[in-house]
Design an enzyme around this catalytic site. Structure first.
Site, PDB file in Angstrom:
ATOM      1  N   TRP A 107       9.010  19.499  27.584  1.00 30.81           N
ATOM      2  CA  TRP A 107       9.422  19.811  26.615  1.00 30.81           C
ATOM      3  C   TRP A 107      10.619  18.578  26.083  1.00 30.81           C
ATOM      4  O   TRP A 107      11.347  18.249  26.779  1.00 30.81           O
ATOM      5  CB  TRP A 107      10.130  20.888  26.286  1.00 30.81           C
ATOM      6  N   ASN A 222       3.765  22.861  20.609  1.00 34.11           N
ATOM      7  CA  ASN A 222       3.158  23.377  21.594  1.00 34.11           C
ATOM      8  C   ASN A 222       2.359  24.784  21.363  1.00 34.11           C
ATOM      9  O   ASN A 222       3.122  25.665  20.700  1.00 34.11           O
ATOM     10  CB  ASN A 222       4.249  23.941  22.843  1.00 34.11           C
ATOM     11  N   GLU A 223       0.950  24.875  21.282  1.00 40.66           N
ATOM     12  CA  GLU A 223       0.396  25.801  20.923  1.00 40.66           C
ATOM     13  C   GLU A 223       0.367  26.271  19.529  1.00 40.66           C
ATOM     14  O   GLU A 223       0.731  27.684  19.361  1.00 40.66           O
ATOM     15  CB  GLU A 223       0.283  27.114  22.097  1.00 40.66           C
ATOM     16  N   TYR A 301      -5.988  30.797  30.037  1.00 44.81           N
ATOM     17  CA  TYR A 301      -5.393  31.660  30.781  1.00 44.81           C
ATOM     18  C   TYR A 301      -5.994  32.879  30.785  1.00 44.81           C
ATOM     19  O   TYR A 301      -5.785  34.068  30.357  1.00 44.81           O
ATOM     20  CB  TYR A 301      -3.928  31.941  30.267  1.00 44.81           C
ATOM     21  N   GLU A 341      -3.175  22.693  29.506  1.00 42.04           N
ATOM     22  CA  GLU A 341      -2.791  23.932  30.540  1.00 42.04           C
ATOM     23  C   GLU A 341      -3.852  24.676  30.764  1.00 42.04           C
ATOM     24  O   GLU A 341      -4.566  25.201  30.169  1.00 42.04           O
ATOM     25  CB  GLU A 341      -1.691  24.785  29.389  1.00 42.04           C
ATOM     26  N   TRP A 383      -0.272  24.536  35.060  1.00 38.29           N
ATOM     27  CA  TRP A 383       1.123  25.187  34.882  1.00 38.29           C
ATOM     28  C   TRP A 383       1.232  26.033  36.002  1.00 38.29           C
ATOM     29  O   TRP A 383       0.549  27.039  36.531  1.00 38.29           O
ATOM     30  CB  TRP A 383       0.751  25.917  33.462  1.00 38.29           C
TER      31      TRP A 383
END
Length: 434
Positions: A107, A222-223, A301, A341, A383
């Site tokens: 980040w 991010n996302e 995920y 990720e 991750w």
């Protein structure tokens, strides 16, 4: 130079077996190009094995102090931690380099809250910025590239909600976090942050970020998601505007969006690959076709997205999800793809190290298969990376290379076989030039 865009990247060497920390020689230097659906270095294809470590700046900025930091993985698992010493950053990068990892993602934001990089719009915490300076400088010393993400979609570390709140406090009529993409004041705040980070002169190296080859790419957000507009039009416009803005102040580095890879309105036949068919106002193909975006990204995920599926079903989904994006990156987006990720929590029901290792192997095999066959998927970042003793930052996804021997071997072997592909391409390139 023809149609090739040139950017800075590393030249790398490797020797011996993949599981020894002394086997890798990582050196930053040269330029990288995006040529078609691949990354190239000095005319040869290049591939990445990497990691996520969102916490690097936060830990580095608190080198001599004890601080509470909110540690949030994309699994939405939160823990409160006592920040380790700055040496933990060095240790993590040393271990990563020793296992052949060539790319890290972290980040470059922390908006408001207890430990901000940005106190308020345009007001910055110099101590935190110097922590980021250390991260960039130290990564360069270890031959590790960085993807720097510029804002969060979520409230963790401020993100879109904080930007919208700042505008509301100023009297702006903003009613949704998705006004982050629409409101001109909010967009101005974001652009100012982008410019501040991109033009920052590192207090350690004395090199401006936009001139530093250690930074491989800027990540817009991010996302990103925009559930107020599931057509995708709002986010599409924002990506075009902000991608162009970053390019206007930094032509040296790559730019990517930060997407998870969900399909949208333009890809009806692909929505079946979205977990449970859900849409989030993103659209993988047109979003990544934007001119100012250099490569596409995906996240995965399956343990969260499909928690009621068996481990075997989740692995099958992961392979199908990855393959769909490989095909679309090659045929429609026509740009490289990075798997930025992926992971499996040890806290999931029925999950342990063997199940996590199986997911890593499935992701790595998809990456290697694409790379070996000249496909667009050129690397992946698991991750997340931690070092021994960072218990407060554990989120269930942590990989500690010095402790997790089976996982470390899988990661090192992936580094080695990707490097072997690089070596083959370099040999072919040398023969061609000769």
């Amino acid at each position: 130079m023809s149609s090739v865009q040139y950017y800075l990247i590393a030249g790398r060497g490797c020797r011996g077996e993949a599981n020894s920390s002394s086997n890798y020689i990582n050196v930053i230097g040269g330029f990288v190009g995006v040529e078609g659906t691949g990354f190239v270095v000095n005319g040869s294809a290049f591939y990445f094995n990497g990691f996520n470590a969102y916490w690097l700046m936060l830990v580095a900025a608190n080198a001599n102090a004890t601080a509470n930091a909110t540690a949030t993985a994309n699994a939405n698992a939160t823990a409160t931690a006592t920040a380790p010493q700055r040496g933990e950053v060095t240790a993590a990068l040393e271990q990563a380099a020793g296992h052949g990892l060539t790319l890290g993602r972290t980040w470059a934001f922390s908006d408001g809250g207890a430990w901000p990089l940005q106190y308020s719009p345009g007001s910055y915490n110099e101590a935190m910025f110097q922590g980021l300076d250390f991260v960039v400088s130290e990564a360069g010393k270890h031959g590790i590239y960085l993807i720097l993400s510029l804002v969060n979609n979520y409230k963790d570390f401020g993100g879109r909600p904080q930007y919208v709140e700042w505008a509301r406090d100023r009297g702006e009529n903003v009613t949704s976090d998705d006004d982050f993409y629409r409101n001109e004041i909010v967009k101005g705040y974001y652009k100012n942050h982008v410019k501040t980070v991109v033009t920052r002169v590192n207090t350690i190296s004395r090199v401006a970020y936009r001139d530093d080859p250690t930074i491989l790419a800027w990540e817009l957000i991010n996302e990103p998601r925009c559930e107020d507009d599931l057509s995708g039009a709002t986010l599409q416009g924002w990506i075009a505007e902000m991608g162009g803005y970053v390019k206007s102040i930094d032509r040296a580095h790559l730019v990517e969006i930060g997407m998870e890879g969900f399909y949208g309105a333009s890809s009806q036949f692909r929505k079946q690959f979205n977990p449970n068919g859900l849409v989030f106002g993103t659209d993988f193909v047109p979003n990544n076709q934007v001119q100012g975006i250099d490569f596409a990204t995906i996240h995965a995920y399956p343990g969260i997205w499909l928690s009621n599926w068996t481990n075997e079903e989740q692995l099958r989904y992961l392979r199908d999800w990855t393959q769909a994006h490989v095909e679309d990156s090659a045929a429609l987006v026509k740009k490289p793809l990075l798997f930025t990720e992926f992971g499996k929590s040890l806290r999931d029901s029925g999950s342990g190290v063997p199940q996590r290792d199986a997911l890593l192997e499935a992701a790595f095999d998809s990456i290697y298969g694409s790379a070996q066959n000249g496909g667009p998927l050129a690397g992946g970042l698991f991750w997340q990376l931690l070092t021994d003793g960072m218990d407060g930052l554990k989120d269930g996804y942590e990989i500690i290379l010095s402790l997790n021997s089976s996982t470390s071997k899988i990661i090192s072997n992936q580094s080695l076989r990707l490097w072997n592909l690089v070596g083959k391409h370099q040999a072919i390139s040398t023969e061609t030039r000769g």
